[in-house]
Enzyme design. Sequence first.
Site: not given
Length: 252
Positions: A9, A11, A95, A97, A167, A173, A211
């Site tokens: 991904n 992003k 996701h 985000e 996730e 991240g 990560s």
Amino acid sequence: MRRKIVAGNWKMNGSKDLSEKLVGYVRSESVSLDKGVEVVIIPPAIYIGDVVREAQGNISVGIQNVARWQSGAYTGEVSSEMAKDSGCCFALVGHSERRQLFGETDKMVAEKVSIVVGSGLTAIVCVGETLEERESGRAEVVVAGQVREGLSSVKQGDWQNIVLAYEPVWAIGTGKTATSDDAQAMHAAIRDVLRDMGAPADEIALLYGGSVKADNAADLFSEPDVDGGLIGGASLVAKEFMSICRSLSAGT
Ligand code: 13P
């Protein structure tokens, strides 16, 4: 047999140049992977055409988000049909985000899952708890709720077009990865929820994300209920991404 998948991904990162160079490299190296391993690149929507061209059918392409509607007056949105028409086989849904920055709810996730599956794409549905939820001992309850509600629209017969990605939000991240034991425990719990929903739980691929790097991928992928990974930052570095793909290959 469950699908084995490594998905990158990107992003809101990348460029036309990266689409050509990284995808060209991954395509040429992917011939050495075990046949059962699917590699998926999920670039920003505007680069899907470039990535599809470079992938030459050897690696799959996905979209990071689709609209909740089929078509119409929704300026700035991209439909699942359009993603399919442009060569995508996968769509990320929910996701963290999107949930945190764009207010996506489990209800919206369910609507998108229905649209994605209806257009013939495979939905990679993302779930995961925040640090606060984990520290207060609610991680499994939160994730189970996301699975039940986010997949509430899936009809019997459509489960082969569903992949889940666990996730944990605190691992995205941050450089902090769930231990392989924690990832395995959550994946097993997710499979129990799927079974309880009447889904063919043992046939649904469960990916871990957060990560994942070249040096921890093999450990995570060695767990029996971890069927691959959803990779963020490390998917932008060609050699590291391929090394992660090889870890899954070696583990099959
Ligand atoms: P990182 O691998 O950068 O932690 O991102 C994970 C992720 O959000 C993939 O969708």
